[in-house]
Enzyme design. Structure first.
Site, PDB file in Angstrom:
ATOM      1  N   CYS B  52       0.758  -1.341  -0.194  1.00 35.97           N
ATOM      2  CA  CYS B  52      -0.022  -0.166   0.254  1.00 35.97           C
ATOM      3  C   CYS B  52       1.286   1.386  -0.433  1.00 35.97           C
ATOM      4  O   CYS B  52       0.668   2.327   0.229  1.00 35.97           O
ATOM      5  CB  CYS B  52      -0.649   0.007   1.608  1.00 35.97           C
ATOM      6  SG  CYS B  52       0.014   0.172   2.714  1.00 35.97           S
ATOM      7  N   CYS B  55       4.631   1.648   3.916  1.00 34.74           N
ATOM      8  CA  CYS B  55       6.398   1.751   4.505  1.00 34.74           C
ATOM      9  C   CYS B  55       6.840   2.371   4.015  1.00 34.74           C
ATOM     10  O   CYS B  55       8.043   3.069   4.203  1.00 34.74           O
ATOM     11  CB  CYS B  55       6.896  -0.198   4.492  1.00 34.74           C
ATOM     12  SG  CYS B  55       5.944  -0.998   5.281  1.00 34.74           S
ATOM     13  N   CYS B 147       4.085  -7.309   5.618  1.00 36.05           N
ATOM     14  CA  CYS B 147       3.126  -8.031   4.249  1.00 36.05           C
ATOM     15  C   CYS B 147       4.997  -8.372   3.601  1.00 36.05           C
ATOM     16  O   CYS B 147       4.997  -9.858   3.489  1.00 36.05           O
ATOM     17  CB  CYS B 147       3.031  -7.012   2.747  1.00 36.05           C
ATOM     18  SG  CYS B 147       1.458  -6.338   3.491  1.00 36.05           S
ATOM     19  N   CYS B 187       2.808  -3.037  10.563  1.00 32.21           N
ATOM     20  CA  CYS B 187       2.361  -2.588   8.946  1.00 32.21           C
ATOM     21  C   CYS B 187       0.931  -0.823  10.059  1.00 32.21           C
ATOM     22  O   CYS B 187       1.092  -1.263  11.006  1.00 32.21           O
ATOM     23  CB  CYS B 187       0.640  -3.630   8.958  1.00 32.21           C
ATOM     24  SG  CYS B 187      -0.083  -3.122   8.134  1.00 32.21           S
ATOM     25  N   HIS B 225       3.050  -6.194  25.908  1.00 29.65           N
ATOM     26  CA  HIS B 225       2.737  -6.042  26.764  1.00 29.65           C
ATOM     27  C   HIS B 225       3.691  -6.381  27.882  1.00 29.65           C
ATOM     28  O   HIS B 225       3.701  -5.938  28.906  1.00 29.65           O
ATOM     29  CB  HIS B 225       2.115  -7.558  26.621  1.00 29.65           C
ATOM     30  CG  HIS B 225       1.257  -8.373  28.039  1.00 29.65           C
ATOM     31  ND1 HIS B 225      -0.025  -7.208  28.345  1.00 29.65           N
ATOM     32  CD2 HIS B 225       1.826  -9.271  28.981  1.00 29.65           C
ATOM     33  CE1 HIS B 225       0.133  -7.942  29.562  1.00 29.65           C
ATOM     34  NE2 HIS B 225       1.169  -8.947  30.138  1.00 29.65           N
ATOM     35  N   CYS B 228       4.665  -2.497  28.874  1.00 26.66           N
ATOM     36  CA  CYS B 228       3.206  -1.357  28.695  1.00 26.66           C
ATOM     37  C   CYS B 228       3.535  -0.128  29.647  1.00 26.66           C
ATOM     38  O   CYS B 228       3.324  -0.478  31.050  1.00 26.66           O
ATOM     39  CB  CYS B 228       1.494  -2.451  28.457  1.00 26.66           C
ATOM     40  SG  CYS B 228       0.214  -1.605  28.155  1.00 26.66           S
ATOM     41  N   CYS B 248      -6.611  -1.540  31.863  1.00 25.28           N
ATOM     42  CA  CYS B 248      -6.208  -2.602  30.396  1.00 25.28           C
ATOM     43  C   CYS B 248      -6.537  -2.505  29.457  1.00 25.28           C
ATOM     44  O   CYS B 248      -8.218  -3.104  29.726  1.00 25.28           O
ATOM     45  CB  CYS B 248      -5.403  -3.599  31.738  1.00 25.28           C
ATOM     46  SG  CYS B 248      -4.691  -4.787  30.068  1.00 25.28           S
ATOM     47  N   CYS B 254      -6.748  -5.622  22.960  1.00 28.36           N
ATOM     48  CA  CYS B 254      -5.401  -5.546  22.899  1.00 28.36           C
ATOM     49  C   CYS B 254      -4.438  -6.762  22.595  1.00 28.36           C
ATOM     50  O   CYS B 254      -4.786  -8.017  23.259  1.00 28.36           O
ATOM     51  CB  CYS B 254      -4.811  -5.009  23.905  1.00 28.36           C
ATOM     52  SG  CYS B 254      -3.482  -4.469  23.709  1.00 28.36           S
ATOM     53  N   CYS B 282      -3.496  -2.481  20.785  1.00 25.24           N
ATOM     54  CA  CYS B 282      -2.516  -3.388  20.265  1.00 25.24           C
ATOM     55  C   CYS B 282      -3.444  -3.631  19.078  1.00 25.24           C
ATOM     56  O   CYS B 282      -4.273  -5.331  19.226  1.00 25.24           O
ATOM     57  CB  CYS B 282      -1.393  -3.571  20.779  1.00 25.24           C
ATOM     58  SG  CYS B 282      -0.222  -4.438  19.410  1.00 25.24           S
ATOM     59  N   CYS B 285       0.545  -5.442  14.395  1.00 23.71           N
ATOM     60  CA  CYS B 285       1.236  -5.672  12.914  1.00 23.71           C
ATOM     61  C   CYS B 285       2.052  -5.755  13.619  1.00 23.71           C
ATOM     62  O   CYS B 285       2.563  -6.833  12.038  1.00 23.71           O
ATOM     63  CB  CYS B 285       0.570  -4.423  12.755  1.00 23.71           C
ATOM     64  SG  CYS B 285       1.747  -2.971  13.441  1.00 23.71           S
TER      65      CYS B 285
END
Lengths: 512, 322
Positions: B52, B55, B147, B187, B225, B228, B248, B254, B282, B285
């Protein structure tokens, strides 16, 4: 004698596009060169988002569809949450609407600045002019040293990626070129700052994670508002003092391009940036211009034709009933792009279409006064906007309008009120999200069955602009705009690239 | 140009300055430039597959160093579809000349359609046949984004193209991946992660990578995590019930436990914000399985209504701290 001109791949756009054109001699006697008699736009990439979405949780759609395009992900996110909001029977809270507008505005600004300086400008600006730079600016000195040394050493790829390029007529004045190059560099920073603005409320860009049906997960804070506002001031300063003047400099040097790339006199705009909590009015309003005459938008008049596209043949369908069955080797097809038509006609979409739909509208709009002021400044009649430079001008003016308006949306944010509205997921339902991406009219059509996506269809700006011929053989808007383009050197058809880039094509969008 | 002395660079600078009609001050600047360029420039080819361009856009968001520094001082970006001035046949010639010359690093953005080869062509040629010789000649290959690294959304369940990662493409063509391929998922990919990886490559070094995922451990070792800022809510079992709530974000969907990346430390867009800080769960990705399964949605609101393909534990990841 018929010649051919090809640009494959066409770079400095988003994605995979090839242009193939037939040419004929431009004339006899002193008039040299060629003229495009017929052109074809070929979309070279297909991913199949619509099949990937079927059967998924509807809320996945706003994340998945953002990945259709990394240049305008926010627009896909907005179209998707609007389609979902309709299906869920909600509108965002006031903060939710404003935050969505502010994230989208930030991405509009980055996209338009990127397009002018980093995608389109290298068709006009002479990079090698930096060799004559005598001043003390560190960046320009560094650029000069870099270009000079790599040319002098006879590097295999000197000054890549700015060279090689087509040898053609560029801006002649060295100082003007140098200024434009300095602004190329400055614009890199400005578009980054725009993305920072978007991230302040959108978590990050590209591909915001904070956008959700009902609003935005980011609670507006005083600190966030100030951070956005401070950056917006810098960006608006750049737009007014640098981007728009540069655009006029290029226009002065290439006045022919107010005559070239005219295209159809058909424009389509869905409207963008909801202005009230009931979603009755938009900052840039919807409208249609058909053969020069304004009419109200009727979304039921859209059909997608696939006669010359790589999909299984079917009668043209409305997107709410649309299908996308890929057929990679379909014999009479030449593109992955479908051919959307409005009342059977190809329509141009994008900043120029938004300007036209609002300028010609019977409703009173700030657009009229702004455009008239600009036209009297450059002493041009309104019909000259229908051109390569007209598209750049429309984009530039719109950038300024959106930046100014974003200050008002910041003022309207209420730091004590919620950024989202909660909702229940329906077992069945359907929704439509009609908005405008930087590149033009964007629609998502969603149907839900048993809490899952039953059907998802997107009709995207570049699908309209770069569409191939339809079953009636009618060329798409870019194909049409290329007809008559004068090409000096068939081996280096820079003029063709200038026409196509004025539409700011996004191929990942066009074929998704 | 390796192995020249400072004196030689000064001489070259002087003759270059004379050739360009410039003065003594310029000669020294040119000598400095020559010296720096001779030492540091690694050729980079950047190809986009089924992508797309997100990046590429993310790469342009790099702040320190900025994109101009990267392009003029760190690498020589010989070809990039979105940035290069060149186009058409000239672009394809530039690309093939660079491949013949060898001695380059290849960045791939996007997946590669291995079965429906027409689904991605460049200059009329299918990427699936164009790419293997370019991969084979590359000194290093950086898969930029999920990708390219793992197939990502184009390779999600239901796709018709046979979209594959760079690794699958290399393995199919019999090209060894060890000490050659570096996966930088995300991503989009985080700009600083990509630029720092290019810095390794530009200095002819190979970063430490995870033996299976081939991701540089410097950036992908810990989960969101683990680091976090809302971890204390998790420990106290204080969960956000709806978007915009404190607490959380696990019960909203998440995927921090499944996402290995340095987002909590690096944050995004020059550090102004990032997903968790913005109250956005989250979406995992950087995970190998990102977006792949229809029955593994990003958000959990729908799981009470339709069947899903996970247990509570699957979302908590291999370690369960509760």
């Amino acid at each position: 004698m018929i010649g051919t001109v090809s640009i494959s791949p066409l770079t400095r756009i988003e994605g995979h596009l090839a242009i193939h054109a037939s040419t004929e001699p431009a004339g006899t006697g002193d008039e040299q060169g060629f003229r495009v008699s017929e052109a074809r736009c070929e979309g070279e990439m297909y991913r199949g988002f619509e099949q990937i979405l079927v059967g998924r949780d509807p809320m996945d759609a706003q994340q998945i569809t953002q990945r259709i395009c990394g240049v305008c992900p926010v627009s896909h996110g907005i179209a998707s949450v609007q389609a979902q909001e309709m299906a869920y029977g909600i509108h965002p809270t006031r903060n939710g609407r404003l935050l969505q507008n502010l994230i989208l505005a930030a991405n509009y600004l980055q996209s338009h600045i990127l397009h002018f300086y980093h995608l389109a400008a290298l068709d006009f600006v002479d990079v090698t002019a930096v060799l004559a730079y005598e001043g003390v600016d560190r960046t320009l000195q560094a650029l000069k040293t870099w270009v000079a040394t790599s040319l002098a050493r006879k590097d295999v790829f000197p000054a890549a990626p700015f060279l090689p390029r087509f040898e053609a007529e560029y801006v002649k004045d060295a100082d003007r070129n140098i200024a434009l190059l300095a602004h190329y560099v400055q614009a890199l920073e400005m578009r980054r700052v725009c993305h920072e603005m978007g991230a302040i409320f959108g978590a990050r860009l590209p591909h915001t994670t904070a956008l959700v049906p009902g609003g935005c997960t980011q609670v507006p804070t005083m600190a966030g508002i100030l951070e956005y506002q401070s950056r917006l001031k810098r960006v608006l300063g750049f737009i007014e003092a640098t981007y728009l003047p540069d655009l006029l400099e290029v226009a002065k040097e290439f006045p022919d391009y107010f005559e070239m790339g005219v295209g159809y006199n058909n424009y389509l705009c869905y409207g963008v940036f909801p202005m009230d909590d009931g979603y009755t009015d938009r900052f840039l309003r919807p409208g249609v211009v058909m053969d020069g005459a304004w009419e109200a938008l009727d979304p039921s008049a859209i059909r997608e034709d696939v006669a010359q596209s790589r999909y299984a043949n079917a009668a043209p369908k409305h997107p709410s009933q649309g299908e996308s069955q890929p057929q990679a080797n379909k014999s009479d097809a030449y593109s992955w792009i479908k051919a959307p038509r409005y009342k059977g006609s190809p329509m141009e979409v994008g900043p120029l279409a938004r300007v036209m739909a609002n300028y010609l509208s019977p409703k009173d709009s700030f657009v009229k006064a702004e455009v008239d002021a600009f036209l009297s400044q450059v002493e041009l009649p309104a019909e000259k906007l229908r051109s390569v430079l007209g598209r750049h001008v429309a984009r530039g003016l719109e950038t300024k309008w959106i930046a100014r308006q974003a200050f008002r949306w910041l003022d309207e944010l209420q730091i004590d009120e919620p950024p989202t509205r909660d909702f229940e997921l329906p077992k069945t339902g359907s929704g439509v999200g009609l908005t405008e991406a930087p590149r033009g009219a964007l629609g998502h059509w969603l149907a839900i069955k048993d809490y899952r996506i039953e059907r998802y269809q997107c009709v995207v700006p570049t699908t309209w602009n770069c569409s191939p011929r339809d079953s009636a053989g009618k060329p798409g808007p870019v194909e049409k705009a290329l007809e008559g383009t004068k090409v000096r050197d068939e081996a280096q058809p820079i003029e063709v690239g200038r026409v196509v880039r004025s539409f700011d094509p996004c191929l990942a969008c066009a074929v998704h | 140009m390796h192995g020249h002395s400072r004196r030689e660079f000064l001489q070259m600078g002087a003759s270059l300055a004379a050739a360009l009609g410039l003065g003594q001050k310029q000669a020294i600047a040119l000598a400095d430039g020559l010296e720096r360029l001779a030492e540091q420039k690694t050729r980079v080819l950047w190809l986009q597959g089924m992508s797309c361009s997100g990046c590429s856009v993310s790469f342009l968001n790099t702040d320190t160093p900025d994109p101009v520094e990267v392009l003029t001082e760190m690498i020589s970006l010989v070809f990039h579809q979105t940035i290069s001035a060149t186009q058409g046949t000239q672009a394809m010639e530039t690309l093939s000349k660079a491949v013949d010359e060898g001695n380059y690093c290849l960045v791939v953005e996007g997946a590669i359609p291995l079965t429906m080869q027409n689904a991605c062509t460049i200059g009329g040629k299918p990427l699936a046949t164009l790419l293997p010789p370019i991969l084979r000649n590359a000194q290093a290959v950086v898969a930029a984004g999920t990708c390219a690294a793992f197939g990502g959304i184009p390779a999600a369940e239901g796709n018709a193209t046979g979209a594959a990662s760079v690794k699958e493409c290399m393995e199919k063509a019999g090209i060894p991946v060890a000490k050659r391929l570096i996966n930088c998922p995300g991503c989009p990919v985080h700009p600083q992660t990509l630029v720092a990886t290019l810095a390794y490559v530009a200095n002819k070094r190979f970063p430490d990578v995870d033996p299976v995922l081939l991701t540089p451990t410097a950036f992908y070792r810990h989960s969101v995590h683990d680091e976090c800022p809302r971890f204390h809510y998790w420990e106290k079992h204080e969960f956000a019930e709806k978007f915009g709530d404190e607490g959380c974000l696990f019960k909203l969907g998440c995927l921090g436990p499944l996402s290995h990346t340095n987002c909590p430390r690096r944050q995004w867009n020059s550090g102004v914000n990032w997903c968790i800080r913005a109250g956005a769960p989250c979406i995992g990705c950087t995970n190998e399985q990102f977006a792949k399964k229809k029955d593994f949605p990003f958000y959990r609101k729908g799981e009470q209504y339709h069947a899903v393909e996970y247990q509570e534990q699957d979302r908590k990841g291999p370690k369960d701290e509760t």
